[in-house]
Design an enzyme around this catalytic site. Structure first.
Site, mmCIF file in Angstrom:
data_model
loop_
_atom_site.group_PDB
_atom_site.id
_atom_site.type_symbol
_atom_site.label_atom_id
_atom_site.label_comp_id
_atom_site.label_asym_id
_atom_site.label_seq_id
_atom_site.Cartn_x
_atom_site.Cartn_y
_atom_site.Cartn_z
ATOM 1 N N GLU A 31 45.126 46.329 37.757
ATOM 2 C CA GLU A 31 44.112 47.371 37.784
ATOM 3 C C GLU A 31 44.683 48.642 38.438
ATOM 4 O OE1 GLU A 31 39.980 44.836 38.065
ATOM 5 O OE2 GLU A 31 41.306 44.846 39.820
ATOM 6 N N HIS B 178 46.406 47.125 41.667
ATOM 7 C CA HIS B 178 46.000 45.774 42.041
ATOM 8 C C HIS B 178 46.537 44.724 41.074
ATOM 9 C CE1 HIS B 178 42.806 42.470 42.265
ATOM 10 N NE2 HIS B 178 43.598 42.352 43.320
ATOM 11 N N ASN C 48 37.564 41.304 40.154
ATOM 12 C CA ASN C 48 37.129 40.610 41.363
ATOM 13 C C ASN C 48 35.634 40.736 41.622
ATOM 14 O OD1 ASN C 48 39.506 39.411 41.996
ATOM 15 N ND2 ASN C 48 40.093 40.830 43.600
ATOM 16 N N SER D 170 42.268 45.025 46.732
ATOM 17 C CA SER D 170 41.139 45.148 45.815
ATOM 18 C C SER D 170 39.833 45.376 46.568
ATOM 19 C CB SER D 170 41.003 43.886 44.952
ATOM 20 O OG SER D 170 40.679 42.767 45.759
#
Length: 302
Positions: free
Chosen positions: A153, A141, A192, A120
């Site tokens: 993701e 991700h 994140n 990420s």
């Protein structure tokens, strides 16, 4: 594009669980690692975790046995990748390591195979040119623990083709997960970046002697409804992961605010990386039960 065989590179907590997620979804999956002991630990950990799921009625014994029948562990990356339709890299967060891996995977994997990184923090455009197939490279991700968390993701790099994105979305849905698509890459992606802002603020509050680790975590759980506080989460995922992410971000931006904090740096330098080492922001016994550490052991003022 039909996906039958998924290869996961890296047998850590994320890689092993991603492999099992694929196997549980009916796919043939191989988890690879350069270290045989890491593969043994991964299999032992998965069997223990899935046994608990059976005991709690979350999965049937037949379902788990069938999944393990589809999951293999190997130190031979070349052989595993030679029949891969989709490869997910979940190795250490170091750009040079990932670039070398993707160059190898480009040689080993069939031309149709998609090569994805679970990172990420390192976007696929920094890796894709190490291969001869940049249109088949993307970020995919997963979140920790991958066996439980539903969000994945899917991040398009500048060279990523529509077919790679569409195939990746369909793959995520086949796994029973929920895809979140980013049409343009940005370090940290969506979840994140929001989480890191919370983490950085939590460390600021600690280092400025405003509140303790335990009280900050308690506030996040009881006032904000988080399933765990930011320090608990850092201990779960590994303090070194966040440290390496910050190091990489600083190398890209040169912004001092992107450096790892003093407290995080001190923990990493002492090898106190969270649950996996028995000490991090908290201390953990053999059963994994945590107790708060004295603030003076974990707080380093800048």
């Amino acid at each position: 594009m039909t996906l039958n065989h998924v290869v996961v590179v890296g047998a850590g907590a994320m890689g092993s669980q991603i492999g099992m997620v694929c196997a549980l979804a009916g796919l043939s999956a191989t988890v690879t690692d350069i270290a045989a002991p890491a593969l043994a630990r991964a299999e032992t950990g998965l069997r223990s975790r899935l046994s608990r799921d059976i005991e709690k009625g979350r999965r049937t014994a037949a379902e788990v046995a069938a999944a393990f029948g589809r999951l293999t562990f190997s130190t031979d990356l070349a052989a595993a990748a030679s029949t891969a339709d989709y490869v997910i890299e979940a190795a250490v967060e170091k750009l040079d390591v990932k670039r070398a891996l993707f160059a190898d995977l480009d040689r080993y994997a069939p031309p149709h195979a998609i090569l994805a990184t679970n990172s990420s923090s390192i976007v696929s455009s920094r890796i894709a040119d190490a291969t001869g197939r940049p249109e088949k490279v993307c970020n995919l991700h997963f979140f920790n623990p991958a066996l439980i968390m539903t969000c994945v993701e899917v991040v398009r790099g500048p060279a990523t083709s529509d077919l790679t994105v569409e195939t990746s979305i369909a793959f995520v849905e086949r796994l029973g997960k929920t895809p979140v698509v980013l049409n343009r890459e940005i370090p940290g992606f969506v979840a994140n970046r929001i989480l890191n802002a919370v983490r950085d603020e939590a460390i600021y509050l600690l280092e400025n002697e405003i509140a303790s680790v335990a009280d900050i975590d308690t506030a996040c759980r009881t006032a904000l409804g988080y399933p765990m506080g930011p320090f608990e989460l850092m201990d779960l995922t590994g303090i070194d992961i966040g440290y390496l992410t910050k190091q990489d971000r600083f190398a890209q931006t040169g912004d001092p605010s992107d450096r790892p904090s003093s407290s995080v740096t001190a923990l990493v330098e002492r090898g106190e990386l969270g649950r996996k080492t028995g000490k991090g922001w908290y201390s953990y016994d053999q059963a994994g039960i945590k107790t708060p550490r004295p603030t003076g052991e974990v707080r380093v003022t800048s």
